[in-house]
Scaffold this active site. Structure first.
Site: not given
Ligand code: AMP
Length: 287
Positions: A33-34, A36-37, A39-40, A195-196
């Protein structure tokens, strides 16, 4: 450094995909969902290692947000995201708007649109209990992305453990021909899961939120000292949660079936969700 191209329409991305397929290139998709950090970034790096072409989708999916959630204020920063993607060598960003994904606004609600519904036994627990319809929205958009991009591999983080289990179940149940790659949780140096939504935290809240990971680590410690009852480990570890954090759930399930876990064993998922000053944070530990 090549600047990653952004495509906004399904027609545009399908044309590109067609040419990649003709060249028999292995396509990896990282749905996001953008905002980006790191984790992404870890998902993208993994995809770069394993695929010829890496596509990052950036779409804040309206139908996975419940009323009163943060859909409107969810961070949107496409240019900063593009810089990160360029740095990592992402081939394409697919960034449709809501009209592209759900053309008639009236159809964004389930009564007039085909919705993918994961089984109730996978949904009616953990985040699904607190975010009604959330996983219908997630499964629907993920299946749409899979159909649009037809990736060979798709990368998901364990951070959203229930989501990951539900997507794997969907792939299996409806025989989608792709591999789901599950990636570990990436944390900030002090242990907070990236987390975003961490952007919403004040310095004080961020500091208080550090107890979440400490509490999860405590579960592991207790298990290593011989405690095998999941509920006992949870009760003891809950004591480490700062009283300013409102616990939505702190529970143990099997990481594959999402059946409740009584005894701690390999693959037991300890998942927690808390609210701190209106910010909802999730984290987990898999034994
Ligand atoms: P999101 O943008 O929050 O929908 O996340 C997109 C993808 O990135 C999802 O598969 C999340 O599980 C993964 N993601 C988000 N935060 C982390 C993190 N801290 N470590 C690993 N994967 C992550």
């Amino acid at each position: 450094m090549l600047i990653t191209e952004i495509l906004y329409t399904i027609t545009q991305i399908r044309q590109k995909i067609k040419s990649f397929k003709e060249k028999k290139l292995v396509i990896g998709l990282v749905p996001t969902m953008g905002a980006l950090h790191i984790g992404h970034e870890s998902l993208i790096k993994r995809a770069k290692q394993e695929c010829d072409i890496v596509i990052v989708s950036i779409f804040v999916n309206p139908i996975q947000f419940c009323l009163g959630e943060d859909f409107e204020k969810y961070p949107r920063q496409i240019e900063a995201d593009r810089q990160i993607c360029s740095k990592l060598g992402v081939d394409i960003i697919f960034a449709p708007n809501a009209d592209e994904m759900y053309p008639d606004e009236a159809t964004r609600i389930d009564e007039n649109f085909t919705i993918v519904a994961p089984p109730a036994s996978y949904q009616n627990k953990l985040c699904g209990n607190f975010r009604k319809g959330h996983f219908n929205g997630v499964a629907t958009v993920v299946l749409k992305l899979f159909n649009i991009i037809t990736p060979d591999k798709a990368y998901f983080g364990r951070k959203d453990a229930q989501q990951l289990v539900i997507i794997k179940k969907m792939i299996k149940d409806i025989d989608l021909p792709l591999e789901i790659v599950d990636c570990p949780i990436i944390r900030e140096p002090e242990g907070l899961a990236c987390s975003s939504r961490n952007k919403y935290l004040s310095a004080e809240s961020r500091n208080k939120a550090l107890c979440i990971f400490k509490s999860l680590k405590n579960i592991e410690k207790l298990y290593n000292t011989g405690i095998t009852s999941a509920s006992e480990a949870i009760e003891l570890s809950k004591k480490l949660i700062d009283p300013d954090l409102e616990i939505e759930y702190f529970e143990a399930f099997d990481f594959e079936t999402l059946k409740r876990a009584e005894k701690i064993q390999k693959n037991t998922l300890f998942a927690i969700a808390v609210k701190i000053n209106g910010v909802r944070l999730i984290d987990n530990l898999i034994i």
